[in-house]
Design a protein around this motif. Structure first.
Motif, PDB file in Angstrom:
ATOM      1  N   LEU A 168       1.091  15.227  -2.101  1.00 53.79           N
ATOM      2  CA  LEU A 168       0.548  14.006  -2.284  1.00 53.79           C
ATOM      3  C   LEU A 168       1.247  12.897  -2.750  1.00 53.79           C
ATOM      4  N   ASN A 169       1.941  13.083  -3.813  1.00 54.80           N
ATOM      5  CA  ASN A 169       2.587  12.223  -4.505  1.00 54.80           C
ATOM      6  C   ASN A 169       4.159  11.894  -3.781  1.00 54.80           C
ATOM      7  N   ARG A 170       4.494  12.873  -3.451  1.00 56.29           N
ATOM      8  CA  ARG A 170       5.702  12.565  -2.572  1.00 56.29           C
ATOM      9  C   ARG A 170       5.697  11.825  -1.409  1.00 56.29           C
ATOM     10  N   PHE A 171       4.409  11.993  -0.585  1.00 57.45           N
ATOM     11  CA  PHE A 171       4.112  11.187   0.526  1.00 57.45           C
ATOM     12  C   PHE A 171       4.037   9.720  -0.017  1.00 57.45           C
ATOM     13  N   LYS A 172       3.275   9.528  -1.152  1.00 56.75           N
ATOM     14  CA  LYS A 172       3.056   8.200  -1.619  1.00 56.75           C
ATOM     15  C   LYS A 172       4.337   7.434  -1.986  1.00 56.75           C
ATOM     16  N   ARG A 173       5.307   8.393  -2.583  1.00 58.50           N
ATOM     17  CA  ARG A 173       6.583   7.727  -2.848  1.00 58.50           C
ATOM     18  C   ARG A 173       7.377   7.435  -1.778  1.00 58.50           C
ATOM     19  N   LYS A 174       7.270   8.102  -0.763  1.00 58.07           N
ATOM     20  CA  LYS A 174       8.057   7.817   0.476  1.00 58.07           C
ATOM     21  C   LYS A 174       7.306   6.511   1.213  1.00 58.07           C
ATOM     22  N   GLU A 175       5.974   6.109   1.103  1.00 60.98           N
ATOM     23  CA  GLU A 175       5.355   4.996   1.600  1.00 60.98           C
ATOM     24  C   GLU A 175       5.776   3.936   0.608  1.00 60.98           C
ATOM     25  N   GLU A 176       5.970   4.010  -0.806  1.00 58.71           N
ATOM     26  CA  GLU A 176       6.371   3.010  -1.547  1.00 58.71           C
ATOM     27  C   GLU A 176       7.829   2.558  -1.227  1.00 58.71           C
ATOM     28  N   ALA A 177       8.584   3.509  -1.019  1.00 55.08           N
ATOM     29  CA  ALA A 177      10.112   3.288  -0.841  1.00 55.08           C
ATOM     30  C   ALA A 177      10.269   2.380   0.458  1.00 55.08           C
ATOM     31  N   LYS A 178       9.527   2.501   1.397  1.00 55.16           N
ATOM     32  CA  LYS A 178       9.705   1.589   2.559  1.00 55.16           C
ATOM     33  C   LYS A 178       9.974   0.124   2.245  1.00 55.16           C
TER      34      LYS A 178
END
Length: 133
Positions: free
Chosen positions: A92-102
């Protein structure tokens, strides 16, 4: 009556509701992981260890029976459950980081905002201009 209002405001706070939802989902997820451990992982683990069932281990001291195998089984279950939850949260944290990186797209200004920006810039220029007195 004041106590009732205070309790209502406490019970209906977002954090309390989020916590209640988390507990309910956690309990359901715990059942899934427990089934995974007891029905899938532990039989395979038992085969790898030569058919050893930890829960059957016990010792008798006088009239007392110590079922230390059940304890060992519970510890193994805990380790597997906690590792499973760790992997779930990690994903879940990896998905959050990907969203924040956009990168965020710059917001388009309305006509009114453009006009206000121009007025602000003109006022800054007037305030920075040398005094002609």
């Amino acid at each position: 009556m004041n106590l009732l209002k205070e309790f209502k405001s406490f019970a209906l706070k977002g954090n309390v509701l989020d916590l209640a939802i988390g507990v309910i989902i956690g309990a359901a997820f715990g059942k899934i992981v427990s089934s995974l451990v007891s029905d899938i992982i532990m039989p395979v683990f038992g085969l790898l260890l030569g058919g050893v069932d930890l829960s059957g281990l016990k010792a008798t001291i006088g009239d007392a029976t110590l079922t230390y195998g059940v304890f060992l089984q519970t510890v193994v279950d805990f380790l597997i459950v906690s590792f499973s939850i760790f992997m779930f949260i990690r994903t879940l944290n990896r998905f959050k980081r990907k969203e924040e990186a956009k990168p965020e797209e710059p917001a388009l200004l309305t006509k009114e905002e453009e006009l206000l920006t121009e007025i602000r810039d003109l006022l800054k220029q007037q305030n920075n201009a040398p005094d002609r007195s």
